[in-house]
Design a protein around this motif. Structure first.
Motif, PDB file in Angstrom:
ATOM      1  N   TRP A 205       0.859  -1.182   0.000  1.00 13.87           N
ATOM      2  CA  TRP A 205       0.000   0.000   0.000  1.00 13.87           C
ATOM      3  C   TRP A 205       0.902   1.241   0.000  1.00 13.87           C
ATOM      4  O   TRP A 205       2.122   1.139   0.188  1.00 13.87           O
ATOM      5  N   ASN A 238      -9.722  -4.568  -3.600  1.00 17.88           N
ATOM      6  CA  ASN A 238      -8.697  -3.736  -2.951  1.00 17.88           C
ATOM      7  C   ASN A 238      -7.336  -3.833  -3.635  1.00 17.88           C
ATOM      8  O   ASN A 238      -6.309  -3.469  -3.044  1.00 17.88           O
ATOM      9  N   SER A 287      -2.021   4.717  -3.434  1.00 19.68           N
ATOM     10  CA  SER A 287      -3.180   4.807  -2.545  1.00 19.68           C
ATOM     11  C   SER A 287      -3.055   3.880  -1.342  1.00 19.68           C
ATOM     12  O   SER A 287      -2.376   2.850  -1.402  1.00 19.68           O
ATOM     13  N   ASP A 288      -3.732   4.267  -0.251  1.00 20.70           N
ATOM     14  CA  ASP A 288      -3.881   3.382   0.891  1.00 20.70           C
ATOM     15  C   ASP A 288      -5.215   2.653   0.850  1.00 20.70           C
ATOM     16  O   ASP A 288      -5.546   1.899   1.779  1.00 20.70           O
ATOM     17  N   GLU A 289      -5.992   2.882  -0.196  1.00 21.18           N
ATOM     18  CA  GLU A 289      -7.262   2.182  -0.369  1.00 21.18           C
ATOM     19  C   GLU A 289      -7.112   0.960  -1.270  1.00 21.18           C
ATOM     20  O   GLU A 289      -7.887   0.009  -1.179  1.00 21.18           O
ATOM     21  N   LYS A 290      -6.130   0.995  -2.163  1.00 15.69           N
ATOM     22  CA  LYS A 290      -5.867  -0.129  -3.060  1.00 15.69           C
ATOM     23  C   LYS A 290      -4.378  -0.442  -3.057  1.00 15.69           C
ATOM     24  O   LYS A 290      -3.546   0.444  -3.253  1.00 15.69           O
ATOM     25  N   GLN A 291      -4.049  -1.713  -2.842  1.00 13.49           N
ATOM     26  CA  GLN A 291      -2.663  -2.139  -2.914  1.00 13.49           C
ATOM     27  C   GLN A 291      -2.305  -2.491  -4.354  1.00 13.49           C
ATOM     28  O   GLN A 291      -3.182  -2.669  -5.207  1.00 13.49           O
TER      29      GLN A 291
END
Length: 300
Positions: A205, A238, A287-291
């Motif tokens: 991430w 994710n 992003s920290d929402e999608k790795q």
């Protein structure tokens, strides 16, 4: 496709070279839902009314522990896999039987080695146009062999050669099973059936920072291809497409993927030339929402 077509020349039953509708010539593959063991059963029925050979009876014997996932009716069990292997072996041996006398005659009559025909029907249409940069300049229109000293590292198991772990320059991201394979992977381990093809990857991430790799023995004007793992039926929600969800650097300079897509979306060529001798290639999620995940690096 070419193998399937050639099978028809030998009047052989055909099945199992794609997921979905069964491919067949002399047999019909029939799925019986809720068989004697309250499970889907499969039988092969000869279209000419003859008896089905033993190799195609009781084909739903999985030879794996109870509870092993993946026992869906469209997945061939071990007898079906064995039968496909027999058919493939038969086809290859028949082709060798035809080719060896011809090759011997041509060797005795002309130069050696015998030229290999490159008009092969199973090449993807216009495959060369999907390449860009130095890599494309080394390939002829019909020959997929590129005379370059390719270097490669993968996290997949089993493998031969370098792993991404070996060439890693940082210890920020963790090596793990592909997010798309985690559930069946864990279920297989739970029942003790193992998992032979481990689609391992480094995933991270934005908060995990940069992961960096040593690209060693690069040639002048080298090129770089990056691949993420496959994700089964569907990419997890994710997990971003690596080409779109990450930032890339070669040494300290930010670089971008080329606009042209390669054969599939999982691999792409970077719009840069790898410095002669080697460099550091780095990746970070946006992003920290999608790795994002990486499984293969290929460079020249």
């Amino acid at each position: 496709m070419c193998i399937r077509d050639r099978y028809g020349d030998h009047n052989l039953p055909v099945y199992g070279f794609e997921v979905g509708p069964a491919l067949y010539t002399t047999y019909e593959r029939k799925v019986i839902t809720g068989g004697p063991n309250k499970d889907d059963q499969v039988t092969f029925i000869r279209k000419d009314g003859g008896a089905t050979p033993d190799t195609l009876t009781n084909v739903r014997d999985w030879n794996s522990p109870a509870g092993t996932p993946g026992k869906a009716p469209w997945h061939p069990a071990w007898k079906e896999h064995r039968y496909q292997g027999l058919m493939l072996g038969h086809f290859l041996l028949k082709q060798l039987q035809k080719a060896i006398p011809k090759a011997e005659a041509e060797v005795s009559a002309g130069p050696f080695p015998v030229p290999i025909p490159t008009e092969l029907p199973w090449y993807p249409k216009d495959w060369k146009d999907k390449l860009a940069g130095p890599l494309s300049r080394t390939c002829s229109q019909h020959d997929m062999r590129c005379d370059l000293p390719l270097q490669c590292a993968t996290e997949y198991l089993p493998r031969r050669g370098h792993s991404l772990t070996e060439i890693r320059a940082t210890e920020t991201w963790l090596s793990q099973i592909s997010p798309g394979d985690k559930i069946p992977y864990d279920e297989n381990l739970k029942v003790g059936s193992g998992y032979v093809d481990n689609k391992m990857a480094f995933c991270g991430w934005r908060r995990d920072g940069w992961i960096a790799f040593h690209l060693h023995h690069a040639s002048p004007q080298g090129t770089l291809i990056v691949c993420e793992p496959s994700y089964g039926w569907k990419r997890p929600d994710n997990v971003a497409l690596l080409k779109e969800g990450a930032i890339f650097k070669v040494n300290a300079d930010e670089v971008k993927p080329r606009a042209k897509q390669l054969i599939n979306e999982f691999c792409f060529e970077m719009d840069t030339e790898v410095p002669k001798g080697g460099s550091i290639f780095s990746i970070r999620s946006k992003s920290d929402e999608k790795q994002v995940c990486v499984s293969f690096l290929i460079w020249t």
